[in-house]
Design an enzyme around this catalytic site. Structure first.
Site, PDB file in Angstrom:
ATOM      1  N   ASP A  41      13.578   1.786  13.942  1.00  0.00           N
ATOM      2  CA  ASP A  41      13.200   0.552  13.002  1.00  0.00           C
ATOM      3  C   ASP A  41      13.330  -0.675  13.794  1.00  0.00           C
ATOM      4  O   ASP A  41      14.218  -0.821  14.560  1.00  0.00           O
ATOM      5  CB  ASP A  41      13.939   0.510  11.580  1.00  0.00           C
ATOM      6  CG  ASP A  41      13.859   1.625  10.728  1.00  0.00           C
ATOM      7  OD1 ASP A  41      13.183   2.556  10.944  1.00  0.00           O
ATOM      8  OD2 ASP A  41      14.440   1.721   9.849  1.00  0.00           O
ATOM      9  N   ASP A  62       8.924   7.462  -0.940  1.00  0.00           N
ATOM     10  CA  ASP A  62      10.351   7.404  -1.439  1.00  0.00           C
ATOM     11  C   ASP A  62      10.611   7.411  -2.784  1.00  0.00           C
ATOM     12  O   ASP A  62       9.958   6.707  -3.562  1.00  0.00           O
ATOM     13  CB  ASP A  62      10.459   6.106  -0.806  1.00  0.00           C
ATOM     14  CG  ASP A  62      10.312   5.838   0.546  1.00  0.00           C
ATOM     15  OD1 ASP A  62      10.362   6.786   1.472  1.00  0.00           O
ATOM     16  OD2 ASP A  62       9.972   4.606   1.176  1.00  0.00           O
TER      17      ASP A  62
END
EC number: 5.3.1.16
Length: 244
Positions: free
Chosen positions: A7, A129
């Site tokens: 990330d 998610d």
């Protein structure tokens, strides 16, 4: 498949706890060098998230990420802040093998459908998610603050009908926790449709977790914090996955 993940926030490698920006833990690694290290260790696919772009699409880290991936000899998928047809086009032209679509895939299904029809289903990973609720797995959007009107399996069916087979699914309660992945989530997905390739993400903390996920039949295991913190290496994860 083992898929190392990085990330990126403020042009630095970072990890968040359950998606919260105020929990950011920065790592002193150079992005391009770290990606090359993963590739040289045997990884055949990489995963990148532009957290800056996810938070504010006007601040995408295009140049930094593109420069870091320019010399890669393995395919990579990228997500974060992809909100338009132009974003999809830019990333694919920049060398990404696939783009990862999250909130847009939940809230703007018809728009994402048009992108899939234009660029080809093979270039998309649908990221869902979820939170566990009394009514099943509920997808969340916008930094996990909003709950979708559609159920997880309903969304999977919608995109499978368009030719998509790659789904990245994260149990929000497991993200960044190193407490073990959500085996129940992946079991439910694979039982629903054994033909999809589920990328398991969140909570993987041991080689035994990887072995169990492979035995469940997931298509890939995304590893972020565990590799950055040195819990095990890419080589060890690959050996465990292949020998499961």
């Amino acid at each position: 498949m083992i898929i190392p993940a990085l990330d990126v926030l403020q042009n630095q490698i970072v990890r968040l706890y359950q998606g919260k920006y105020d929990t950011a833990q920065f790592y002193p690694f150079e992005l391009g060098a770290r990606l090359k290290e993963y590739a040289d260790s045997g990884a055949t696919k990489l995963h990148l998230v532009d957290l800056e772009g996810a938070r504010d699409p006007s601040k995408k880290q295009w140049q930094h990420i593109q420069a870091a991936t320019k010399a890669l000899n393995v395919p990579y998928q990228v997500g974060g802040g992809i909100r338009s047809e132009q974003d999809v086009s830019d990333w694919l032209k920049a060398g990404a093998n696939q783009v990862v679509i999250g909130s847009m895939a939940v809230e703007k299904r018809e728009q994402v459908k048009a992108w899939i029809e234009q660029f080809g289903a093979e270039h998309f990973v649908i990221a869902l998610d979820v939170n566990k609720t009394a009514n099943g797995w509920a997808p969340a959007t916008h930094g996990w603050l909003n709950e979708s009107e559609f159920g997880l399996l309903e969304l999977v069916d919608f995109y499978v009908a368009l030719g998509v087979i790659d789904f990245l699914c994260t149990d929000i309660s497991k993200d960044g926790t190193m407490t073990g992945p959500s085996f129940a989530l992946y079991k439910d997905l694979i039982n629903h449709n054994a033909n999809i390739k589920v990328q398991a993400s969140g909570g993987v903390s041991s080689l035994d977790d990887i072995k169990k996920l492979n035995e469940l039949g997931v298509g890939g295991v995304i590893l972020g914090k565990s590799l950055l913190d040195g819990a095990f290496s890419v080589e060890e994860a690959l050996a465990c996955y292949q020998n499961a």
